[in-house]
Structure formats: structure tokens, C-alpha cells
Design an enzyme around this catalytic site. Structure first.
Site, short mmCIF file in Angstrom:
data_model
loop_
_atom_site.label_atom_id
_atom_site.label_comp_id
_atom_site.label_asym_id
_atom_site.label_seq_id
_atom_site.Cartn_x
_atom_site.Cartn_y
_atom_site.Cartn_z
N TRP A 22 39.76 43.52 33.91
CA TRP A 22 41.27 43.77 33.76
C TRP A 22 41.85 43.32 32.64
O TRP A 22 42.94 43.28 32.23
CB TRP A 22 41.88 42.88 34.81
N HIS A 27 44.25 39.91 35.28
CA HIS A 27 44.24 38.67 35.95
C HIS A 27 45.26 37.96 36.30
O HIS A 27 45.44 37.33 37.21
CB HIS A 27 43.11 37.79 35.22
N ARG A 75 33.31 31.45 28.36
CA ARG A 75 31.93 32.46 28.73
C ARG A 75 30.90 31.71 27.75
O ARG A 75 29.69 31.72 28.21
CB ARG A 75 32.17 33.58 28.86
N HIS A 85 30.30 37.67 37.36
CA HIS A 85 31.50 38.63 37.31
C HIS A 85 31.39 39.91 37.85
O HIS A 85 32.56 40.57 37.81
CB HIS A 85 31.90 38.44 35.66
N HIS A 154 39.59 33.66 39.33
CA HIS A 154 39.06 34.69 38.49
C HIS A 154 38.32 35.74 38.98
O HIS A 154 38.31 37.01 38.90
CB HIS A 154 38.43 34.13 37.34
N ASP A 158 38.09 39.83 39.47
CA ASP A 158 36.98 40.83 38.77
C ASP A 158 36.47 41.63 40.02
O ASP A 158 36.20 42.63 39.74
CB ASP A 158 35.81 39.83 38.68
N HIS A 164 33.57 46.65 37.82
CA HIS A 164 32.67 45.58 37.99
C HIS A 164 31.78 45.76 39.20
O HIS A 164 31.13 44.79 39.46
CB HIS A 164 33.60 44.30 38.04
N HIS A 187 35.01 51.18 30.41
CA HIS A 187 35.14 50.13 30.97
C HIS A 187 36.70 49.48 30.38
O HIS A 187 37.18 48.95 30.91
CB HIS A 187 33.90 49.13 30.83
N ASP A 191 39.91 48.40 31.83
CA ASP A 191 40.03 47.02 31.63
C ASP A 191 41.67 46.57 31.18
O ASP A 191 42.31 45.68 31.56
CB ASP A 191 39.22 46.45 30.70
#
Length: 423
Positions: A22, A27, A75, A85, A154, A158, A164, A187, A191
Site C-alpha cells: 500500500w 497504511h 526494515r 510481510h 502494519h 499488508d 502480498h 505491484h 501499492d
């Protein structure tokens, strides 16, 4: 009769690998919708775990959006968390084959995926609440509870991004496409680009106050202010009003409600141990993440199905689009990163909503069409996924932290219908 009441970064195709869903704004949108649906008694406990303090009397006790992207921003310090994730099944290959998981199970380590992660961090928080209420020593440190809560916020976001939930072509990162004549990948399109276009198209009329006054302080001035209001007015308490309780429904199971873990020597060791213990207890099975109140596999199954129904166009497996060279990465299963700044999202869009950039090479399939992006917009696909993520997160947080004596009121809040009390 109930009155009708009532965020996002573009992922660049050349970005270094990680696991974003996203983008930042998506998020934050999901977290904001969750906060709208939280019971008031949740805030003191949640804010204490998050170590939130404020000297502004007009500011809410705390806000979920600022910590919604924490798991992505750090990360590089938590490389072990990358597989948590997303999830991919061995036989899954949309749009041709949809397996979730299929006879040969999941890719990667058992339990080391977004569904197992949601279960694990929920168990940690559930244990902590139990220890606190029982006056017993908590095996989990304050720092671990803090990380578990931020992971939960989070990971719930996801899980609601369809790509995902498939391992094909690194969740679509390796699948080049066009969007408004701009080269990107599948993606990245889901996203951020689809959300960016949605943000551009929201009418300014969506400025009505929300039924949760404390959220107004944090919402006003964000790039997704009107978008969240539209989702709430037209969706959650509009067209989806009677669907919302079903979003939190879980099938009955006999699975144990909680797993207590010994305290290891470091945070990284703790999370690794969590996965190992989970593997020994459940064997990594399909429904072992689920119980009668929290069921990530059950919730994710129809989201995964979107990959074959809509997200992954059949044309990508047909000439001439199946012959071009795809992006290459050393880790074929890693999902790719998104921007950490919601403001970057609109920077990719001109004044009439067209995306900036060229498309050398190809041919690549154009997806800014009535048959693709038009259907997504018309059917409110993105908006519904974000709303489901927020309401399910709120349901889990209300279950964990709400202090409600009235059983009927408790049932209302934990079913995502707590706003009815305020309307």
C-alpha cells in the site's frame, strides 16, 4: 434508523527490495479508519504501550497513522522480518492458477509469513493483557509489546494488499506494465498509483466531521483527509453498512487461544523464537493461524482470490506481453519497497490525474483503461480493502484492550459496529 456517517506513496520500479504494501499513505489510511472504530478505553492502554506523550490538550491521546509504517521504515535493521510481510503458495500462479495454499503448502518457512505474523503478535499482546489483569509477571518486555503492537498495525494492512498474498513474480514486482503511458510494475501499481489516482479524484465536498471527534485533529491537513471521509460516508456507513459485521466473522475452531513464550536474550532472538515455537505447535497448517475471533487466513482468502479475478490480467500471459524481459532480483520471492513519504504520491500525478513518465521498451500492457482501472474505481475495490483492513485492525485492538462491562456493548465494538453508539 442509523444516520449515515462517516494516505500514499508511489513505489518505484527500480527500488531496492523489501516488503511494502500500500505504500505509506495506504497504511496510514487503514490505521486511521481503525482508530475511528476504537473503543475509548483502548486508548490509554494502547498509548502506554506505544510510549506516546503529548502536552497539547487538544491532541488525541495517540494516533495510529504515524506508527503504521514503522515495520517498513526499519526494515534494514530487521532483515529477518522481511518474509513476515507477505505469503505465497507453491502452486499459486495467477491469473492461471489460484492456490491458497494448495496441496504443497506455502513457500518459505512455515509460519514465517504475514498470516502467521498476525497470529504471533496478537498472541504476544493477548498474553501481556492476561498477565497484567491477573497480576502475574509478564514474560514480554515493554519494548517487545511496543514492537508487537506496531507490527500488528502494519501487518494487518499488508494482508489486505492482494499482491502480498501471492509469490508469483515477487508479488508482481517483476511484472512490467503501463499506467497512463508510464512504465511501472504490477505491484507498484497497487501499492501506490491506484491510490494516488483515487486521491486526485475525491470531490472536495467530503469535509463533514467524522463521528469520532478525536480523529479530526490528526486527519485534517493530510493528503487523504477527504478520501477517508468519502470511504466512511459512502462506504462503511453507506453501501457496506450491513456487510461490516461479516468482515470480522470467523469460523468456529478448537484452536488454543494463546501461546506463552519464554523470554530470550534479544529482540531479534525473540521474534525468531516466536516463529520456531509457532512452527512446532501448528506445523504451519492452513487454518492454524485462525480461531473463533481472529482468523487472518479466513479473512485473506477472498482477498487472494482477487489476484485471479481482477488484479493479474490474463493478457499478461498472452502474446505480445508475455515475451518481454522482466525485472531481476537475487531473491526471487522478496516483495519490493514503497516510498516512505505520502506526499510523494501526488508528485507523480499531473493536474488532471495523468501519471508522469515515459515507457521505453516493451510492449507493455496498459492498465489505465475502463476494463482495468475503471472497474477497480467503479467497484470501490481499493477503498473496500482499506476499510476492511482498518475495521479488522480495530476489532482485534478492541478485543485485546477494550474495557467494557456490558456484554452487548462489547459485542458491538468487537464486531466493528461501535460507531453506532455515537451516531
Amino acid at each position: 434508523m442509523l444516520s449515515r456517517v462517516v494516505t500514499a506513496a508511489v513505489v518505484l520500479a527500480g527500488c531496492t527490495t523489501s516488503a511494502f504494501a500500500w505504500g505509506a499513505a495506504g497504511h496510514e489510511i487503514a490505521a486511521t479508519i481503525a482508530q475511528i472504530h476504537l473503543h475509548p478505553s483502548v486508548f490509554p492502554k494502547m498509548c502506554e504501550i506505544l510510549n506516546y506523550t503529548s502536552t497539547n490538550p487538544n491532541e488525541p491521546q495517540c494516533h495510529l497513522a504515524p506508527v503504521a509504517t514503522w515495520a517498513d521504515k526499519l526494515r534494514y535493521k530487521m532483515r529477518w522480518s522481511g518474509p513476515l510481510h507477505y505469503i505465497g503458495a507453491v502452486e499459486d500462479h495467477p491469473s492461471q492458477t489460484c492456490a491458497f495454499p494448495g496441496p504443497r503448502g506455502w513457500q518459505g518457512k512455515y509460519g514465517g509469513n504475514v498470516l502467521g505474523a498476525i497470529r504471533n503478535v496478537t498472541n504476544i499482546l493477548e498474553d501481556s493483557v492476561y498477565y497484567s489483569e491477573a497480576g502475574r509477571m509478564n514474560f514480554h518486555s515493554d519494548e517487545m509489546e511496543n514492537e508487537a503492537l506496531k507490527f500488528l498495525i502494519h501487518f494487518m494492512g499488508d494482508m489486505h494488499m492482494p499482491l502480498h498474498l501471492t509469490g508469483r513474480d515477487r508479488g508482481g514486482n517483476s511484472q512490467k506494465v503501463l499506467f497512463s503511458h508510464r512504465q511501472t510494475n504490477l505491484h507498484s501499481l497497487w501499492d501506490g498509483l491506484l491510490i494516488a489516482k483515487a486521491l486526485r479524484s475525491v470531490p472536495r465536498k467530503y469535509n463533514h466531521p467524522l463521528p469520532a471527534p478525536k480523529i479530526e485533529y490528526a486527519l485534517r491537513g493530510t493528503i487523504y483527509d477527504s478520501y477517508v471521509r468519502m470511504i466512511m460516508w459512502e462506504g462503511v456507513l453507506g453501501k457496506w453498512e450491513h456487510e461490516v459485521p461479516g468482515w470480522l466473522t470467523c469460523p468456529s475452531t478448537t484452536r488454543s487461544r494463546s501461546i506463552s513464550l519464554a523470554f530470550p536474550t534479544s529482540l531479534a532472538a525473540f521474534w525468531e523464537q516466536t516463529l520456531l515455537v509457532w512452527n512446532r505447535i501448528t506445523g504451519g497448517g492452513v487454518m492454524d493461524t485462525d480461531d473463533d475471533l481472529i482468523c487472518p487466513y479466513y479473512w485473506a482468502t477472498p482477498i487472494h482470490a482477487l489476484n485471479c479475478e481482477l488484479v493479474w490480467p490474463k493478457a499478461l500471459d498472452e502474446p505480445p506481453y508475455n515475451n518481454h524481459t522482466r525485472l531481476v532480483n537475487a531473491d526471487a520471492h522478496q516483495h519490493q519497497c514503497g516510498s516512505e513519504s505520502p506526499a510523494n504520491e501526488l508528485a507523480q500525478v499531473d493536474s488532471v490525474g495523468r501519471f508522469i513518465g515515459g515507457a521505453p521498451g516493451g510492449p507493455y500492457l496498459e492498465l489505465d483503461t475502463p476494463q482495468y482501472s475503471g472497474v477497480i474505481t467503479k467497484q470501490w475495490i481499493i477503498e473496500k480493502l482499506l476499510a476492511q483492513a482498518g475495521i479488522r485492525l480495530a476489532g482485534v485492538l478492541n478485543y485485546l484492550f477494550a474495557d467494557i462491562e456490558d456484554p452487548e456493548e462489547a459485542k458491538l465494538w468487537r464486531s466493528g459496529q461501535g460507531l453506532r453508539i455515537h451516531v
